[in-house]
Design a protein around this motif. Structure first.
Motif, PDB file in Angstrom:
ATOM      1  N   THR A  67     -13.234   4.625   1.565  1.00 59.55           N
ATOM      2  CA  THR A  67     -11.826   4.383   1.885  1.00 59.55           C
ATOM      3  C   THR A  67     -10.964   4.895   0.743  1.00 59.55           C
ATOM      4  OG1 THR A  67     -12.400   2.414   3.178  1.00 59.55           O
ATOM      5  CG2 THR A  67     -10.117   2.646   2.468  1.00 59.55           C
ATOM      6  N   LEU A 120      -7.261   5.119  -0.950  1.00 58.68           N
ATOM      7  CA  LEU A 120      -5.973   4.443  -0.991  1.00 58.68           C
ATOM      8  C   LEU A 120      -4.960   5.360  -1.683  1.00 58.68           C
ATOM      9  CD1 LEU A 120      -4.265   1.918  -0.501  1.00 58.68           C
ATOM     10  CD2 LEU A 120      -5.009   1.080  -2.746  1.00 58.68           C
ATOM     11  N   GLU A 151      -0.716   5.930  -2.003  1.00 61.35           N
ATOM     12  CA  GLU A 151       0.638   5.444  -1.759  1.00 61.35           C
ATOM     13  C   GLU A 151       0.637   4.222  -0.838  1.00 61.35           C
ATOM     14  OE1 GLU A 151       3.133   8.567  -0.393  1.00 61.35           O
ATOM     15  OE2 GLU A 151       2.868   9.822  -2.170  1.00 61.35           O
ATOM     16  N   GLY A 152      -0.314   3.309  -1.076  1.00 60.68           N
ATOM     17  CA  GLY A 152      -0.392   2.070  -0.316  1.00 60.68           C
ATOM     18  C   GLY A 152      -0.980   2.208   1.076  1.00 60.68           C
ATOM     19  N   GLN A 153      -1.440   3.388   1.470  1.00 62.78           N
ATOM     20  CA  GLN A 153      -2.000   3.613   2.803  1.00 62.78           C
ATOM     21  C   GLN A 153      -3.477   3.988   2.678  1.00 62.78           C
ATOM     22  OE1 GLN A 153       0.207   6.407   5.110  1.00 62.78           O
ATOM     23  NE2 GLN A 153      -1.039   6.165   6.939  1.00 62.78           N
ATOM     24  N   GLU A 154      -4.308   3.458   3.577  1.00 62.95           N
ATOM     25  CA  GLU A 154      -5.742   3.683   3.527  1.00 62.95           C
ATOM     26  C   GLU A 154      -6.135   4.811   4.487  1.00 62.95           C
ATOM     27  OE1 GLU A 154      -7.830   0.093   4.338  1.00 62.95           O
ATOM     28  OE2 GLU A 154      -7.187  -0.901   2.476  1.00 62.95           O
ATOM     29  N   LYS A 187      -9.770   6.703   5.917  1.00 67.56           N
ATOM     30  CA  LYS A 187     -11.217   6.670   5.986  1.00 67.56           C
ATOM     31  C   LYS A 187     -11.779   8.089   5.902  1.00 67.56           C
ATOM     32  CE  LYS A 187     -11.683   2.199   6.697  1.00 67.56           C
ATOM     33  NZ  LYS A 187     -12.435   1.313   5.792  1.00 67.56           N
ATOM     34  N   PHE A 223     -14.721   2.314  -2.245  1.00 67.37           N
ATOM     35  CA  PHE A 223     -13.261   2.195  -2.174  1.00 67.37           C
ATOM     36  C   PHE A 223     -12.699   2.941  -3.390  1.00 67.37           C
ATOM     37  CE2 PHE A 223      -9.104   0.334  -2.745  1.00 67.37           C
ATOM     38  CZ  PHE A 223      -8.645   0.180  -1.447  1.00 67.37           C
ATOM     39  N   ASP A 233      -9.295   4.304  -5.343  1.00 70.53           N
ATOM     40  CA  ASP A 233      -7.842   4.187  -5.492  1.00 70.53           C
ATOM     41  C   ASP A 233      -7.307   5.498  -6.068  1.00 70.53           C
ATOM     42  OD1 ASP A 233      -5.256   3.490  -5.816  1.00 70.53           O
ATOM     43  OD2 ASP A 233      -5.605   1.804  -7.167  1.00 70.53           O
ATOM     44  N   SER A 248      -4.055   6.350  -6.738  1.00 66.77           N
ATOM     45  CA  SER A 248      -2.641   6.044  -6.949  1.00 66.77           C
ATOM     46  C   SER A 248      -1.889   7.224  -7.558  1.00 66.77           C
ATOM     47  CB  SER A 248      -2.506   4.815  -7.855  1.00 66.77           C
ATOM     48  OG  SER A 248      -3.142   3.694  -7.280  1.00 66.77           O
ATOM     49  N   LYS A 289       0.575  11.812  -1.334  1.00 64.76           N
ATOM     50  CA  LYS A 289       0.039  11.894   0.034  1.00 64.76           C
ATOM     51  C   LYS A 289       0.366  13.224   0.688  1.00 64.76           C
ATOM     52  CE  LYS A 289       1.889   9.314   3.202  1.00 64.76           C
ATOM     53  NZ  LYS A 289       2.269   8.142   4.017  1.00 64.76           N
TER      54      LYS A 289
END
Length: 355
Positions: free
Chosen positions: A215, A217, A219-222, A224, A253, A255, A257, A261
């Motif tokens: 997964t 992550l 900009e706060g959006q996940e 898959k 997972f 991240d 950040s 996006k």
């Protein structure tokens, strides 16, 4: 757990309602037994494997043979025909697979025929192309050899004078029915559509969240994805998964950040579709991100789109963005100050000299 022990565990699960599992069976092993038992059924104390019929609805039930000696006897009975002749491997498999099943049945049958003394006497040690052709003809396939040998009779003009009438020409064989065999009897086929088909299936699985094991992550959006696809497309992700121990079966997972996006999603789509689609204004950001992720194929595409990419890259991103904003503002009829115009004219002149 051996194959025989697995079959016995499935048999116990299907017949013993009070204690379906042997004492000491772990939870993971219980789940595997329950999952495997869905393909089996018990008839009069005998375990049967339910094999789905090809291109048809329903199943055919094959008896699961557990005893090694009985397995050998069944292979021998299927290999020897009613008249005592020894059948070919394909014929033996056809007889055996209609009634019986166990794990490794095909390999056991091949090993038996390989060790059969009578079959070895009939088979030439140095297998010729004709032998391979006969085997393929038994499967109902047409054969073309790629050898360059010529027929002696056809090359001799004298013999052609007294040739017997040629038989009627056979109906041309469809291309998909031809099998090309080399001089060693090896058949090698390839599909030009296989690579794209695999990419399409993986992308469809990603969109449907099927078999995804990572997964992302951003900009706060996940989002898959599959670790194997990301690692194959980017050296950055490959090293990241190895360092974090994410090569195991558990879901990872990550991240991201620090990623944008709008720049990352076109690269993710490229990994699954081999197509790079992006807005012109994002070209510089996408190229920098592709360089950071070590996505060499994307960099090659970017270089192909910009012949003097090395010289253009020497300009600052701020200079390029000023030119882009100036062009957009002119198209939208917006007014800008004289200082901004002079700055942009300088930047445009620099880019013009490079290009």
């Amino acid at each position: 757990m051996s194959n025989e022990e697995s079959y016995l565990a499935i048999l116990r699960y299907l017949t013993n309602e009070r204690e379906p599992y042997a004492p000491g069976t772990e939870g993971n092993a219980k789940r595997k037994i329950r999952k495997a038992a869905a393909c089996y059924v018990v008839r009069a104390g005998t375990l049967y494997y339910q094999r789905k019929l090809r291109d048809k609805e329903g199943f055919t039930e094959l008896e699961v043979v557990l005893q090694p000696e009985r397995r050998k006897g069944l292979i021998e009975a299927a290999h020897i025909g009613t008249g005592g002749e020894h059948l070919t491997r394909h014929q033996t498999w056809h007889v055996l697979s209609q009634t019986y099943w166990w794990r490794g049945i095909l390999k056991h049958m091949k090993d038996y025929i390989k060790d059969c003394s009578k079959c070895q006497e009939r088979t030439d040690r140095s297998r010729s192309t004709n032998d391979a052709s006969e085997m393929l003809e038994e499967l109902g396939l047409d054969v073309r050899s790629d050898t360059n040998e010529t027929d002696d009779e056809s090359s001799n003009p004298a013999s052609n004078t007294y040739q017997t009438p040629k038989p009627a020409r056979k109906k041309p064989t469809a291309k998909h029915e031809l099998v090309f065999v080399d001089s060693k009897g090896i058949v090698k086929q390839s599909s030009s559509k296989h690579g794209q088909t695999i990419l399409d299936q993986l992308n469809q699985q990603r969109l449907n969240n099927q078999f995804c094991d990572v997964t992302l992550l951003i900009e706060g959006q996940e989002f898959k994805a599959h670790k194997a696809v990301l690692a194959a497309s980017s050296e950055y992700f490959r090293e990241l998964f190895i360092e974090k121990g994410a090569v195991s079966s558990h879901e990872a997972f990550v991240d991201l950040s620090g990623f944008c996006k709008s720049s990352f999603l076109p690269l993710l789509e490229f990994a699954y579709t081999s197509e790079l689609v992006f807005d012109f204004c994002s070209m510089a950001e996408i190229s920098m991100l592709a360089r950071h992720l070590f996505m060499n194929e994307v960099l090659e595409i970017s270089m192909a789109q910009t012949p003097n990419s090395t010289a253009v890259s020497s300009l600052s991103d701020q200079s390029i963005m000023q030119v882009v904003n100036y062009v957009l503002s002119q198209q939208q009829g917006q007014k800008i100050s004289e200082e901004e115009i002079e700055t942009v004219e300088v930047e445009v002149g620099q880019i013009s000299e490079v290009v």
